[in-house]
Design a protein around this motif. Structure first.
Motif, PDB file in Angstrom:
ATOM      1  N   ILE A 203       0.905  -1.165  -0.020  1.00  0.00           N
ATOM      2  CA  ILE A 203      -0.138   0.192   0.004  1.00  0.00           C
ATOM      3  C   ILE A 203       0.935   1.346   0.040  1.00  0.00           C
TER       4      ILE A 203
ATOM      5  N   GLN B 130      -6.543  -3.087  -1.278  1.00  0.00           N
ATOM      6  CA  GLN B 130      -5.851  -2.152  -0.786  1.00  0.00           C
ATOM      7  C   GLN B 130      -6.653  -1.320   0.434  1.00  0.00           C
TER       8      GLN B 130
ATOM      9  N   ASP C   8      -3.373   4.808  -0.888  1.00  0.00           N
ATOM     10  CA  ASP C   8      -4.210   3.961  -0.210  1.00  0.00           C
ATOM     11  C   ASP C   8      -4.701   4.473   0.950  1.00  0.00           C
TER      12      ASP C   8
ATOM     13  N   ALA D 273      -4.928  -0.769   3.941  1.00  0.00           N
ATOM     14  CA  ALA D 273      -4.586   0.408   4.448  1.00  0.00           C
ATOM     15  C   ALA D 273      -5.286   0.477   5.998  1.00  0.00           C
TER      16      ALA D 273
END
Lengths: 457, 310
Positions: free
Chosen positions: A63, A343, A120, A347
């Motif tokens: 990320i 993602q 992200d 995150a």
């Protein structure tokens, strides 16, 4: 003999070139209009929820995080990433310096909207997250945090509540701050003043003559900086102290007697009474002894402790005649809505990790920003810090006793902060009549709301 | 390609017809000119068209939705109370930087054209700021202009003068960015003028000297007219560059205090990226484009007529 057309005898005419250019331009014109969807308003209103079954999602292996490293925290953030990857070796985090401040990050984030070049996880400051939200650029974190079993009740309610709209939270608090009143203890002692900050602005006014004797001729008892993301933040304290506010929800209230009184107060502070002066780097001027005190953010506490050569005092922001109120500020972190669920999940895991009690305490200890977890505020790490450096305690106590969420006109209206800054600078730098300067802001704020917020609500 | 450059074949053998050759030649033209034209179309004309289209929208940067408002953004700009100030600031900045760089650049070039020791080193020093980054130059000069600790304040202090509050007072902030812009771009003007000066035939000066013309008279009647093409070229390029300057303003004042250093170019950035009004910013960009076009056309049509090419 027929005339041969050789390259040397043929050269493209102006018409040929224009034809070629025209064809290209036509093709471009047909493809150029690929920007926003025209016609519908309000379709970007954020969705109620993501509706994703997060338990079926595998987090992404990499990320990207866009940060401006608030409080010169690049190394601290790198350490947080190291700690995270030690715990989650399957996820790597790429830290990108995406701007020098909150505004630059926001500009880059907005410009990148609709492209693949998005992070992200992104810095979402107090004056920008709402704009991201109405543009549909970020997702609510409630569902994903519930899936990750994040103890959101442990976030400081004011700091987490700052990102709440429409029953959802659109970011998590990260580098959160409040303005503090910093003072030079040596000058205070030399002026015969008690070792504390002024409880009210009126008290500072009483102390000002004694303090003026301690500073150079071009100095002042108090230093105040100007500029966006700053002036309208500290002025909120003065405004609330007079019983005024920037707005009541979406209704601008800058022409009320209380707001004008606050404008007059700040006008006198700089012009009639000459208690305060502006500086481009007020912290540096304060450290150099040009100012006896300065309004600064909690996030600059560590930096000030490192640079000043005198005993540094940290106190609450003074009260006004009508009461108290200190704005929260700084930044949270948000997850862009257009990233893949994989993602987003990675995150969110990183976001939850960074803001857990241990890591928020580490971040606070390293920068001076407030710990965002209630348990961290009274935890072991912070207690040890309060013992060694009591100034850190001031910010946390002020949060508990004086914090107030900001008025919508500043933080929810796009460019609201910029418009308010213009008015405050009119008063501070030009000495414009406060009633006139503040009245001029109302139509600008109303227009910004009408054009940039109302259609999306 | 080789067929295109081959000599004409004898008329007895039937070669490719006129149509084929014309086609081949046209293809060669496309091959050679196409990439450049494509680059121009993609990176210059496409953004231009897109900007023109966006200028008809009310659009928050970052939002997927927009509203068509026709000429609304243009009407707003022309009737906005701040437009006069932006135009005045742009005018003062442009006149001061273009005029200043032409006059000072010519003076510097005259100095560097003399046979002095260390002339080559001096030329390098004069030109060096031009190749530096505008942001770096801006940051450096911010320190120099610091009213308390800066070099400028020290210099003024030695003369017994107080330093103006460069960052926070309206006229001084504009003066500050004009000075920095001149410092950065003077080397370019001086270098071009130097080349122009070296092209002035020595015999003309000698003839003037023999006729008893003074240095000033020679400069006014011989050198300056012969430099007219150079001056015209510099006028066009510095004017365009000045009207589009952004980096120094962003690094030093961000258009402030109170908008006193907000030029048209900077207004585009502020409205587009700070305020997030992408449609309005595109309208201002279109207005700046039209202004630049008009200024350039006027220069080409009217000023160039007065230029004497040797």
């Amino acid at each position: 003999m027929p005339e041969l057309v050789t390259p040397s005898s043929w050269s493209p005419s102006r018409r040929d070139v224009l034809r070629l250019g025209g064809l290209g331009a036509l093709a471009l014109a047909l493809t150029a209009c690929g920007g926003p969807t025209v016609g519908g308003t309000g379709s970007s209103t954020p969705s109620a929820g993501t509706g994703i079954d997060w338990s079926s999602i595998t987090p992404a292996s990499e990320i990207t995080w866009w940060s401006n490293h608030p409080g010169a925290s690049k190394e601290v953030e790198e350490e947080l990433i190291r700690r995270f990857t030690a715990q989650h070796p399957e996820i790597s985090v790429r830290l990108v310096t995406a701007g020098a401040g909150y505004d630059e990050i926001a500009q880059r984030f907005q410009a990148a909207s609709g492209t693949d070049n998005l992070p992200d996880l992104v810095i979402a400051s107090d004056v920008w997250w709402f704009r991201y939200m109405i543009n549909g650029q970020i997702m609510p974190v409630d569902e994903i945090f519930a899936h990750l079993e994040v103890d959101v009740a442990d976030y400081n309610p004011t700091l987490y509540g700052d990102y709440s709209y429409d029953g959802k939270h659109w970011a998590a608090p990260y580098a959160r701050s409040m303005p503090l009143f910093y003072y030079n203890k040596e000058m205070w002692a030399a002026a015969g003043l008690p070792d504390r900050g002024p409880e009210t602005w009126a008290e500072l006014e009483e102390w000002a003559p004694a303090l003026r004797e301690q500073v150079p001729a071009d100095g002042a008892p108090l230093g105040l900086g100007t500029g966006t993301s700053w002036s309208a933040w500290w002025f909120a304290n003065m405004l609330w102290g007079q019983g005024g506010q920037y707005s009541q929800e979406w209704t601008v209230t800058l022409e009320t007697p209380e707001a004008v009184a606050a404008g007059q107060f700040v006008h006198d502070l700089f012009h009639a009474k000459e208690i305060a002066a502006v500086g481009t780097d007020t912290n540096a001027d304060f450290a150099a002894g040009v100012f006896a005190s300065v309004v600064g953010t909690t996030g600059s506490l560590t930096g000030l402790l490192d640079t000043v050569s005198f005993d540094l005092g940290a106190a609450y922001m003074p009260d006004g005649p009508a009461g108290t109120g200190v704005p929260t500020g700084g930044t949270g972190l948000a997850i862009p809505s257009s990233r893949t669920p994989e993602q987003q999940l990675a995150a969110a895991m990183f976001l939850a990790f960074m803001t857990d009690p241990e890591n928020t305490a580490y971040f606070s200890q390293s920068t001076g920003y407030m710990p965002v977890r209630t348990s961290a505020q009274e935890g072991e790490t912070m207690s040890a810090i309060y013992d060694s450096t009591p100034q850190y305690r001031t910010a946390v106590d002020q949060l508990a006793t004086k914090a107030r969420s900001q008025d919508w006109a500043r933080v929810f209206v796009p460019s609201g902060d910029q418009i308010l800054t213009d008015g405050i600078e009119e008063i501070v730098l030009k000495g414009t009549d406060p009633a006139e300067a503040l009245a001029a802001l109302t139509p600008r704020l109303e227009r910004a709301f009408r054009e940039n917020v109302e259609p999306y609500l | 390609m080789s067929t295109l450059t081959a000599p004409a074949r004898p008329a007895t053998r039937r070669g490719p017809g006129r149509r084929t050759i014309r086609l081949r030649t046209y293809l060669a033209f496309l091959l050679l000119a196409g990439p450049n034209v494509a680059l121009l179309l993609i990176f210059v004309y496409r953004p231009l068209l897109e900007s023109l289209y966006l200028s008809t929208l009310q659009w928050n940067l970052g939002s997927p939705d927009a509203r068509f408002i026709g000429l609304g953004n243009y009407v707003e700009w022309f009737t906005a109370p701040g437009t006069g100030t932006v135009l005045a600031t742009t005018g003062v900045f442009t006149v001061a930087t273009v005029g200043g760089s032409l006059v000072l650049g010519l003076a510097l070039a005259l100095l560097l054209n003399r046979r002095l020791r260390g002339r080559s080193a001096a030329r390098t020093v004069v030109f060096a700021p031009y190749v530096l980054s505008g942001v770096a130059v801006g940051m450096l000069w911010l320190f120099m202009f610091d009213p308390r600790y800066g070099l400028v304040a020290s210099g003024l202090g030695m003369l017994g003068l107080p330093s103006p509050q460069w960052y926070t007072t309206s006229p001084w902030a504009l003066v500050m960015i004009i000075v920095v812009y001149l410092w950065k771009n003077l080397g370019y003007v001086a270098l071009i003028y130097l080349a122009g000066l070296q092209a002035v035939p020595a015999e003309l000066r000698q003839a003037a000297a023999l006729d008893g013309a003074s240095t000033v008279r020679t400069f006014r009647s011989i050198v300056l007219p012969l430099l007219a093409p150079t001056t015209f070229f510099l006028l066009v390029t510095t004017l365009l560059s000045s009207l589009q300057s952004f980096d120094i303003i962003q690094a030093m004042t961000q258009g402030g205090p109170l908008g006193s250093t907000t030029t048209l170019m900077y207004q585009i950035y502020q409205e587009g990226f700070v305020t997030g009004r992408a449609g309005y910013a595109s309208a201002v960009a279109t207005i700046l484009f039209v202004l630049l076009l008009a200024v350039t056309v006027v220069q080409l049509r009217f000023v160039e007529r007065k230029v004497h090419y040797a």
